[in-house]
Design an enzyme around this catalytic site. Structure first.
Site, PDB file in Angstrom:
ATOM      1  N   THR A 295      -6.315  38.700 -38.342  1.00 31.86           N
ATOM      2  CA  THR A 295      -5.735  37.366 -38.521  1.00 31.86           C
ATOM      3  C   THR A 295      -4.651  37.501 -39.574  1.00 31.86           C
ATOM      4  O   THR A 295      -4.821  38.245 -40.550  1.00 31.86           O
ATOM      5  CB  THR A 295      -6.770  36.332 -39.009  1.00 31.86           C
ATOM      6  OG1 THR A 295      -7.300  36.789 -40.235  1.00 31.86           O
ATOM      7  CG2 THR A 295      -7.883  36.143 -38.022  1.00 31.86           C
TER       8      THR A 295
ATOM      9  N   GLU B  89     -11.533  34.353 -35.667  1.00 32.96           N
ATOM     10  CA  GLU B  89     -12.910  34.656 -36.084  1.00 32.96           C
ATOM     11  C   GLU B  89     -13.944  34.083 -35.125  1.00 32.96           C
ATOM     12  O   GLU B  89     -15.123  34.386 -35.221  1.00 32.96           O
ATOM     13  CB  GLU B  89     -13.179  34.096 -37.498  1.00 32.96           C
ATOM     14  CG  GLU B  89     -12.474  34.855 -38.612  1.00 32.96           C
ATOM     15  CD  GLU B  89     -11.092  34.314 -38.925  1.00 32.96           C
ATOM     16  OE1 GLU B  89     -10.471  33.718 -38.018  1.00 32.96           O
ATOM     17  OE2 GLU B  89     -10.626  34.489 -40.068  1.00 32.96           O
TER      18      GLU B  89
ATOM     19  N   LYS C  68      -3.251  15.601 -51.764  1.00 44.68           N
ATOM     20  CA  LYS C  68      -4.123  14.717 -52.540  1.00 44.68           C
ATOM     21  C   LYS C  68      -3.262  13.788 -53.385  1.00 44.68           C
ATOM     22  O   LYS C  68      -2.581  14.230 -54.299  1.00 44.68           O
ATOM     23  CB  LYS C  68      -5.063  15.536 -53.423  1.00 44.68           C
ATOM     24  CG  LYS C  68      -6.242  14.719 -53.880  1.00 44.68           C
ATOM     25  CD  LYS C  68      -7.365  15.582 -54.403  1.00 44.68           C
ATOM     26  CE  LYS C  68      -8.646  14.777 -54.464  1.00 44.68           C
ATOM     27  NZ  LYS C  68      -9.741  15.521 -55.031  1.00 44.68           N
TER      28      LYS C  68
ATOM     29  N   TRP D 254      -7.273  11.762 -50.183  1.00 44.69           N
ATOM     30  CA  TRP D 254      -6.665  12.703 -49.246  1.00 44.69           C
ATOM     31  C   TRP D 254      -5.757  12.007 -48.241  1.00 44.69           C
ATOM     32  O   TRP D 254      -6.072  10.939 -47.748  1.00 44.69           O
ATOM     33  CB  TRP D 254      -7.745  13.461 -48.466  1.00 44.69           C
ATOM     34  CG  TRP D 254      -8.638  14.294 -49.328  1.00 44.69           C
ATOM     35  CD1 TRP D 254      -9.980  14.103 -49.525  1.00 44.69           C
ATOM     36  CD2 TRP D 254      -8.282  15.435 -50.093  1.00 44.69           C
ATOM     37  NE1 TRP D 254     -10.461  15.062 -50.373  1.00 44.69           N
ATOM     38  CE2 TRP D 254      -9.452  15.891 -50.747  1.00 44.69           C
ATOM     39  CE3 TRP D 254      -7.085  16.118 -50.317  1.00 44.69           C
ATOM     40  CZ2 TRP D 254      -9.462  17.000 -51.583  1.00 44.69           C
ATOM     41  CZ3 TRP D 254      -7.089  17.223 -51.154  1.00 44.69           C
ATOM     42  CH2 TRP D 254      -8.265  17.653 -51.782  1.00 44.69           C
TER      43      TRP D 254
HETATM   44  P1  ADP Z   1      -3.660  32.851 -37.368  1.00 42.95           P
HETATM   45  O1  ADP Z   1      -2.768  31.922 -36.580  1.00 42.95           O
HETATM   46  O2  ADP Z   1      -3.545  32.656 -38.838  1.00 42.95           O
HETATM   47  O3  ADP Z   1      -3.702  34.248 -36.923  1.00 42.95           O
HETATM   48  P2  ADP Z   1      -5.816  31.648 -35.953  1.00 42.95           P
HETATM   49  O4  ADP Z   1      -5.005  31.588 -34.740  1.00 42.95           O
HETATM   50  O5  ADP Z   1      -7.175  32.202 -35.855  1.00 42.95           O
HETATM   51  O6  ADP Z   1      -5.135  32.399 -37.075  1.00 42.95           O
HETATM   52  O7  ADP Z   1      -5.809  30.193 -36.556  1.00 42.95           O
HETATM   53  C1  ADP Z   1      -6.913  29.366 -36.579  1.00 42.95           C
HETATM   54  C2  ADP Z   1      -6.561  28.048 -37.216  1.00 42.95           C
HETATM   55  O8  ADP Z   1      -5.583  27.353 -36.426  1.00 42.95           O
HETATM   56  C3  ADP Z   1      -7.709  27.080 -37.274  1.00 42.95           C
HETATM   57  O9  ADP Z   1      -8.570  27.362 -38.364  1.00 42.95           O
HETATM   58  C4  ADP Z   1      -6.996  25.748 -37.411  1.00 42.95           C
HETATM   59  O10 ADP Z   1      -6.569  25.509 -38.730  1.00 42.95           O
HETATM   60  C5  ADP Z   1      -5.769  25.941 -36.573  1.00 42.95           C
HETATM   61  N1  ADP Z   1      -5.981  25.328 -35.264  1.00 42.95           N
HETATM   62  C6  ADP Z   1      -6.337  25.934 -34.113  1.00 42.95           C
HETATM   63  N2  ADP Z   1      -6.408  25.035 -33.110  1.00 42.95           N
HETATM   64  C7  ADP Z   1      -6.114  23.821 -33.645  1.00 42.95           C
HETATM   65  C8  ADP Z   1      -6.027  22.480 -33.135  1.00 42.95           C
HETATM   66  N3  ADP Z   1      -6.223  22.205 -31.851  1.00 42.95           N
HETATM   67  N4  ADP Z   1      -5.707  21.506 -33.994  1.00 42.95           N
HETATM   68  C9  ADP Z   1      -5.477  21.749 -35.298  1.00 42.95           C
HETATM   69  N5  ADP Z   1      -5.533  22.978 -35.837  1.00 42.95           N
HETATM   70  C10 ADP Z   1      -5.843  24.007 -35.024  1.00 42.95           C
END
Ligand code: ADP
Length: 537
Positions: free
Chosen positions: A185, A331, A438, A443
């Site tokens: 990630t 994850e 915040k 929030w």
């Molecule tokens: P990266 O993009 O950092 O490699 P990931 O693709 O695993 O990591 O990102 C996961 C994160 O993406 C989630 O924890 C969340 O914050 C965000 N995310 C994924 N799907 C959604 C969604 N439908 N709405 C809002 N946030 C989302």
């Protein structure tokens, strides 16, 4: 008393056997640099997997060795997916859009022995191969004839690597708990972290993800994963579409090209497609400008970042396409929830139904969710209480690759997301913990503000970040990128929020940008925006 049923390992190899027996003739279409319309079948792909496995054995690959790929979505990448994992190796998919320092870190941390790269990424490889000391051989995903000149020592074409090999391989019986693939990630702070999937987690995730209330894939579907195979296994579709016998349409290097995508979707009669909102924003703009229609798509899965309300409405009202909002993370293999309606949804009025559809949906069996406050106390599922979203289940990571410590808190994985869950189980993300604003001790949800901004007819994309503020500690700043040929000034845009959100939520100011910075996985990079705007305040 123990049950008396077979001890049958859930492995990628067993999935391959199933697909070969039941759906060997289903087609896989790919667009590659060499070929705008390559067509093959699952059976042919698996025959070539055997050739690949023989070649890798010849090169000395042993169980647990990592084999890296830097590749787009196409049939050769799929052969790597199945061939490497099924022989006991670990498929390590790398996002080529990461910074060079991150790529170097990842390859060295994973200690990849072999690296398979797309020809379009050769310039990157030319620069970086010296920084990959563990990589013993570099393979370019093309034919012998298409091999460009290169300074990478020993670089060999994929077709040359596998051409002399037998198309049968004595696939080993693997323990289902062995690692099958690895994906890092990006991580906005610190080094990238490796998520090491097992055969078991992969198969259970695949089983669930095809279900009717999740991605819902059946054998008559033509599925287009626009989401890359280097990012969280293309949301598992490279496994779930074959499991169901569906046809796969793979866009190669054209995933970011709306014109090519629309041509492919219509030409290949795609029924379902999956991708992040940024991709669909570009596609909607292209449809609007060109007057074209999506002729065969019935549903889209939108996830990876919040789906804007305007996108869901546009697809439904102008194109008759239902958008399923999905949430997950690397994850979690990555599916955590999909928004499919419930019986109770049918009773809602249209506005309330849309509101519910915009939430990130419900967790399937295999994902347990809970909300906790900052003291770790569990919060109620009343649709109002907002807290840290934690998960657990058989396809959730418990520790990062080569990390000393568990990634869990009390047996739960903290997603870093902040959410509410209603009494029907619909979960709604309001923010990332690190993106929260915040103001005066309360929030403000950046996602909700972005959603309102993007519903403005002149706005193409928008992001909201926290600005330091003397009195309120933080206040929201809106950064908007306008559609071509459209205009709106800051006052008019801020006036648009009136009546749509609480008065004190309305951003204090707007900054206009020609485009918003995106992360390597196609999400708006708040980190870069903060560096550019908040730090300059
Ligand atoms: P990266 O993009 O950092 O490699 P990931 O693709 O695993 O990591 O990102 C996961 C994160 O993406 C989630 O924890 C969340 O914050 C965000 N995310 C994924 N799907 C959604 C969604 N439908 N709405 C809002 N946030 C989302």
């Amino acid at each position: 008393m123990k049950g008396l049923m077979m001890d049958y390992s859930l492995t990628v190899t067993s999935l391959m056997r199933h697909v070969e027996a039941q759906h060997g003739g289903s087609e896989v279409y790919s667009l590659t640099v060499e070929n705008p319309a390559h067509r093959t079948t699952y059976a042919e792909i698996f025959r070539r997997c055997a050739k690949l496995a023989n070649a890798l054995r010849r090169l000395g690959l042993t169980e647990g060795d990592r084999v890296a790929t830097m590749a787009w979505n196409d049939y050769r990448h799929m052969e790597l997916y199945y061939g490497i994992s099924s022989m006991g190796g670990v498929l390590h998919t790398i996002n080529p859009r990461l910074f060079p320092e991150q790529l170097q870190y990842i390859v060295n941390h994973a200690e990849d022995r072999f690296l398979f790269s797309d020809p379009l990424l050769l310039p990157l490889l030319e620069k970086l191969h010296g920084a990959f000391p563990t990589v013993e051989a570099h393979v370019l995903l093309c034919s012998r004839e298409a091999m460009p000149d290169s300074s990478v020592p020993g670089l060999i074409s994929y077709e040359e690597l596998i051409e002399g090999e037998s198309d049968s391989y004595d696939w080993p019986d693997l323990d289902e708990n062995l690692a099958s693939s690895l994906c890092y990630t990006s991580g906005t702070t610190g080094n990238p972290k490796g998520v090491l999937f097992s055969h078991r987690s992969t198969i259970l995730h695949t089983y669930a993800s095809g279900l009717a209330d999740l991605i819902s894939i059946n054998s008559t579907d033509s599925v287009l994963p626009v989401v890359p195979m280097f990012h969280a296994n293309a949301w598992g579709v490279v496994y779930s579409a074959p499991m169901a016998g569906a046809r796969l349409v793979l866009p190669g290097p054209k995933a970011g090209d709306p014109e090519a995508l629309v041509a492919m979707m219509n030409g290949e009669r795609v029924s379902k497609a999956l991708g992040v909102p940024t991709v669909w924003l570009g596609l909607l703009q292209y449809l609007e400008a060109s007057g074209k229609k999506l002729e065969t798509v019935t549903s889209l899965v939108v996830g990876g970042a919040a789906c804007p309300r305007s996108m869901m409405v546009d697809f439904a009202e102008r194109h008759g396409i239902h958008v399923y909002h999905a949430w997950g993370m690397t994850e979690m293999s990555p599916l955590g929830s999909v928004n499919a309606p419930k019986v109770t949804t049918a009773g809602l009025d249209p506005a309330a139904r849309l509101e519910q559809q915009l939430s990130q949906g419900r967790a399937p069996y295999g994902v347990e969710m809970r909300l906790v406050d900052d003291d770790g106390d569990e919060l109620p599922r009343d649709g109002k209480a907002v807290g840290r979203l934690q998960v657990r289940g058989p396809w959730v990571a418990n520790r990062y690759y080569r990390a000393e410590e568990s990634a869990l808190e009390d047996g739960w994985f903290d997603t870093g997301d902040v959410a509410s869950i209603d009494s029907e189980g619909f979960m709604r993300i309001t923010d990332r913990t690190k993106d929260l604003i915040k103001s005066g001790g309360e929030w403000i949800s950046s996602i909700e503000l972005e959603d309102v901004a993007m519903a403005h007819p002149a706005v193409a994309e928008a992001a909201v970040i926290a600005m330091p503020h003397e009195r309120w500690s933080e206040r929201p700043l809106l950064i908007a990128c306008l559609k071509e040929g459209e205009s709106v000034d800051a006052d008019a845009l801020l006036a648009w929020f009136e009546g749509k959100v609480a008065k004190w939520w309305i951003p204090d100011a707007v900054q206009f940008a020609d485009e918003l910075p995106h992360t390597a996985t196609g999400k708006v990079s708040k980190l870069k925006l903060r560096e550019r705007f908040a730090a300059a305040a």
